[in-house]
Scaffold this motif. Structure first.
Motif, PDB file in Angstrom:
ATOM      1  N   LEU A 194      85.398  29.070 -35.094  1.00  0.00           N
ATOM      2  CA  LEU A 194      86.543  29.947 -34.855  1.00  0.00           C
ATOM      3  C   LEU A 194      87.757  29.489 -35.655  1.00  0.00           C
ATOM      4  CD1 LEU A 194      87.611  32.370 -33.302  1.00  0.00           C
ATOM      5  CD2 LEU A 194      88.225  30.828 -31.422  1.00  0.00           C
ATOM      6  N   SER A 195      87.968  28.172 -35.729  1.00  0.00           N
ATOM      7  CA  SER A 195      89.088  27.631 -36.511  1.00  0.00           C
ATOM      8  C   SER A 195      88.930  27.970 -37.981  1.00  0.00           C
ATOM      9  CB  SER A 195      89.186  26.115 -36.321  1.00  0.00           C
ATOM     10  OG  SER A 195      90.230  25.584 -37.107  1.00  0.00           O
TER      11      SER A 195
ATOM     12  N   MET B  82      99.906  30.226 -47.162  1.00  0.00           N
ATOM     13  CA  MET B  82      99.727  29.925 -45.747  1.00  0.00           C
ATOM     14  C   MET B  82      98.334  29.330 -45.535  1.00  0.00           C
ATOM     15  SD  MET B  82     102.492  30.629 -44.167  1.00  0.00           S
ATOM     16  CE  MET B  82     101.846  30.455 -42.516  1.00  0.00           C
ATOM     17  N   THR B  83      98.255  28.397 -44.622  1.00  0.00           N
ATOM     18  CA  THR B  83      96.989  27.772 -44.262  1.00  0.00           C
ATOM     19  C   THR B  83      97.087  27.331 -42.815  1.00  0.00           C
ATOM     20  OG1 THR B  83      95.387  26.053 -44.861  1.00  0.00           O
ATOM     21  CG2 THR B  83      97.711  25.494 -45.054  1.00  0.00           C
ATOM     22  N   THR B  84      96.009  26.754 -42.315  1.00  0.00           N
ATOM     23  CA  THR B  84      96.000  26.301 -40.919  1.00  0.00           C
ATOM     24  C   THR B  84      95.631  24.826 -40.862  1.00  0.00           C
ATOM     25  OG1 THR B  84      93.665  26.884 -40.608  1.00  0.00           O
ATOM     26  CG2 THR B  84      95.311  28.587 -40.135  1.00  0.00           C
ATOM     27  N   PHE B  85      95.963  24.227 -39.709  1.00  0.00           N
ATOM     28  CA  PHE B  85      95.601  22.837 -39.419  1.00  0.00           C
ATOM     29  C   PHE B  85      94.843  22.863 -38.112  1.00  0.00           C
ATOM     30  CE2 PHE B  85      97.013  18.430 -37.999  1.00  0.00           C
ATOM     31  CZ  PHE B  85      96.049  17.803 -38.762  1.00  0.00           C
ATOM     32  N   GLY B  86      93.496  22.974 -38.226  1.00  0.00           N
ATOM     33  CA  GLY B  86      92.662  23.195 -37.066  1.00  0.00           C
ATOM     34  C   GLY B  86      92.728  22.090 -36.041  1.00  0.00           C
ATOM     35  N   SER B  87      92.995  20.853 -36.449  1.00  0.00           N
ATOM     36  CA  SER B  87      93.000  19.735 -35.494  1.00  0.00           C
ATOM     37  C   SER B  87      94.078  19.906 -34.441  1.00  0.00           C
ATOM     38  CB  SER B  87      93.209  18.418 -36.236  1.00  0.00           C
ATOM     39  OG  SER B  87      92.167  18.203 -37.159  1.00  0.00           O
TER      40      SER B  87
ATOM     41  N   SER C 264      95.549  23.202 -33.991  1.00  0.00           N
ATOM     42  CA  SER C 264      95.690  24.651 -33.780  1.00  0.00           C
ATOM     43  C   SER C 264      97.044  25.139 -34.286  1.00  0.00           C
ATOM     44  CB  SER C 264      95.518  24.993 -32.288  1.00  0.00           C
ATOM     45  OG  SER C 264      94.236  24.624 -31.836  1.00  0.00           O
ATOM     46  N   LYS C 265      97.401  24.743 -35.513  1.00  0.00           N
ATOM     47  CA  LYS C 265      98.688  25.112 -36.083  1.00  0.00           C
ATOM     48  C   LYS C 265      98.449  25.874 -37.378  1.00  0.00           C
ATOM     49  CE  LYS C 265     101.894  22.130 -36.436  1.00  0.00           C
ATOM     50  NZ  LYS C 265     102.646  20.908 -36.776  1.00  0.00           N
ATOM     51  N   TYR C 266      99.374  26.736 -37.680  1.00  0.00           N
ATOM     52  CA  TYR C 266      99.405  27.325 -39.013  1.00  0.00           C
ATOM     53  C   TYR C 266     100.638  26.790 -39.723  1.00  0.00           C
ATOM     54  CZ  TYR C 266     102.957  30.570 -37.232  1.00  0.00           C
ATOM     55  OH  TYR C 266     104.093  31.115 -36.677  1.00  0.00           O
ATOM     56  N   GLN C 267     100.582  26.659 -41.051  1.00  0.00           N
ATOM     57  CA  GLN C 267     101.667  26.051 -41.814  1.00  0.00           C
ATOM     58  C   GLN C 267     101.657  26.584 -43.228  1.00  0.00           C
ATOM     59  OE1 GLN C 267     100.626  21.951 -41.413  1.00  0.00           O
ATOM     60  NE2 GLN C 267      99.052  21.999 -43.000  1.00  0.00           N
ATOM     61  N   LEU C 268     102.774  26.320 -43.911  1.00  0.00           N
ATOM     62  CA  LEU C 268     102.938  26.772 -45.285  1.00  0.00           C
ATOM     63  C   LEU C 268     102.798  25.578 -46.221  1.00  0.00           C
ATOM     64  CD1 LEU C 268     103.733  28.984 -47.360  1.00  0.00           C
ATOM     65  CD2 LEU C 268     106.121  28.341 -46.964  1.00  0.00           C
ATOM     66  N   ASN C 269     101.857  25.658 -47.166  1.00  0.00           N
ATOM     67  CA  ASN C 269     101.738  24.621 -48.202  1.00  0.00           C
ATOM     68  C   ASN C 269     102.711  24.973 -49.323  1.00  0.00           C
ATOM     69  OD1 ASN C 269      99.439  23.814 -50.813  1.00  0.00           O
ATOM     70  ND2 ASN C 269     100.830  22.432 -49.789  1.00  0.00           N
TER      71      ASN C 269
END
Length: 469
Positions: A21-22, A92-97, A99-104
């Motif tokens: 799901l992540s 935009m990307t996510t950090f599954g560990s 459950s965050k989304y963030q901007l590179n």
């Protein structure tokens, strides 16, 4: 009925693992927002030990986490600071560990001139608080530098203007350190150029400059922003070589202008500050030489006149020696008579002394001396006899003590000395092992019977010592 049908509907829904799901969410966000531009205010900024950069973008309601990896940080033209209004490019990307989304974030730009001026004012206050703008830190420029180091673009009009002005005023050796004068490479290259010039060894193959000029032509605040970076300001402040900043036109001001030792309004003006005008110096030297020559001529003329004035009041040389000549003649005439009188007085004195010298007087002196000599000799003989008797008595006493303390007195009291093979024997074991024994009493020596006397060892004939004749 709804409560019974709900479990059946849930049973038809596919099941996902957390990682599946992540990953699906990550693909959806990265596919939808592959490249975005965000305008916002910078919030919290963290420089991690690993070299990564973490910061937040915020507005009045939401916060967006941003990440710039270590390899991307050096590519940023502007390092974000808290409170800065910026435009950020990235994906935009996510950090599954978590459950965050963030901007590179791959690029950061300041949003507008107002934000740049606010950031510049903040840096200026911080550097001023450290004392980097203090007047007592600034070095004086050399009057006539032998070598001038110029930090600028090698292809622009700035370097041509500087070389042209130096050639017109006073030609000097110039070393150009080529750098980018705008863009993201500007600040690190300018800082390395200043540090590189300071690291040169005086008297080396490439001479160390006596003066530095950091120059660039005019431009917008964005074009000149590389000279507002903190790394450039600190490199200029720590320079041991006097530095002139000539960045932009007369109305342009950057951070390097405040920390440099001298600010020039234009690059051409920096060249004029660096060296004097050679023709003016030559004219000044000629003028001072003419003035010195006139001063020497006037001084000699005045002294000649003074000597002439004094010579008129001085007496003639003949007048100065007349009295001495007269005195010489006077005493010359009296010299013969004075010598005769002196000889007569000496002869009279000699006669008086010679009359007192008689043989009887000499005999009396000799007799008195002999008497004193005999008296002194008698005293010396008496003292020697007394000293000899005293030493003899002391020697007799020491000899009596030696006899008293010697082993022979002990023998008289009934003791004996046992010798085995010539050495004194003090134990029975030593006596048994001896080839011959000898006992000494007070009245003589004897050898006990039972052990034959050892044969005397043959004497080794003495070595031939040769003849004395």
């Amino acid at each position: 009925m709804d409560l019974i049908d709900e479990p059946e509907a849930a049973g038809n829904t596919p099941e996902f693992t957390v990682s599946e799901l992540s990953g699906a969410v990550k693909r959806a966000i990265e596919g939808e927002f592959g490249h975005v531009r965000v305008k916002a205010e910078v919030g919290r900024v963290v420089h991690a030990r690993s070299g990564h950069l973490y910061f937040d973008l915020k507005d009045d309601r939401n916060v967006l986490a941003c990440t710039t990896w270590k390899g991307q940080v050096s590519q940023l033209s502007v390092i974000p600071e808290e409170g800065m209004e910026v435009v950020v490019h990235g994906r935009m990307t996510t950090f599954g560990s978590q459950s965050k989304y963030q901007l590179n974030a791959t690029e950061v730009a300041v949003a507008g001139v107002g934000a740049l001026m606010a950031m510049l004012d903040k840096r200026k206050k911080a550097l001023e608080a450290e004392g980097l703008f203090a007047a007592d830190r600034k070095q004086s420029l050399p009057f006539l530098p032998e070598v001038i180091g110029v930090v600028t673009s090698p292809t622009g009009a700035v370097i041509r203007d500087i070389l042209h002005r130096l050639r017109d005023r006073f030609p000097r050796k110039v070393i150009v350190w080529p750098v980018a004068v705008q863009g993201k490479e500007c600040a690190p290259q300018v800082a390395r150029a200043i540090e590189g010039f300071n690291a040169m060894t005086p008297g080396g193959a490439l001479p160390r400059p006596d003066l530095l000029i950091v120059a660039r032509g005019g431009g917008s605040i964005e074009d000149l922003w590389g000279f507002n970076e903190e790394v450039v300001a600190r490199a200029a402040a720590s320079s041991n070589i006097p530095l002139i900043s000539a960045v932009g036109h007369e109305t342009d001001t950057t951070l390097i202008d405040f920390v440099s030792d001298q600010r020039a309004p234009t690059p051409s003006a920096a060249a004029e500050m660096a060296v004097p005008v050679r023709l003016d110096l030559m004219a000044g030297v000629e003028q001072m030489g003419a003035r010195a020559s006139r001063a020497v001529t006037d001084a000699v003329a005045r002294r000649k006149q003074r000597v002439a004035d004094l010579a008129r009041v001085l007496p003639k040389p003949e007048q100065l020696t007349e009295d001495a000549k007269q005195r010489f003649d006077y005493w010359s005439e009296k010299l013969d008579a004075a010598l005769q009188v002196r000889v007569g007085v000496g002869r009279l004195r000699l006669g008086e002394v010679a009359g007192q010298l008689r043989p009887s007087m000499l005999n009396n002196r000799i007799a008195q001396g002999r008497e004193r000599l005999e008296t002194r000799n008698a005293r010396l003989v008496s003292a020697a006899v007394t000293q000899t008797q005293r030493q003899r008595s002391r020697l007799d006493a020491l000899d009596r003590m030696r006899e008293t303390l010697g082993y022979r007195e002990t023998l008289k009291r009934g003791y004996a000395v046992v010798r085995g093979d010539g050495d004194v024997v003090t134990t029975a074991k030593a006596a048994k092992s001896a080839a011959s024994l000898e006992i000494e009493f007070a009245d003589g020596k004897m050898k006990p019977a039972g052990k034959p006397s050892p044969k005397p060892k043959p004497k080794t004939p003495p070595a031939d010592q040769g003849s004395l004749f």
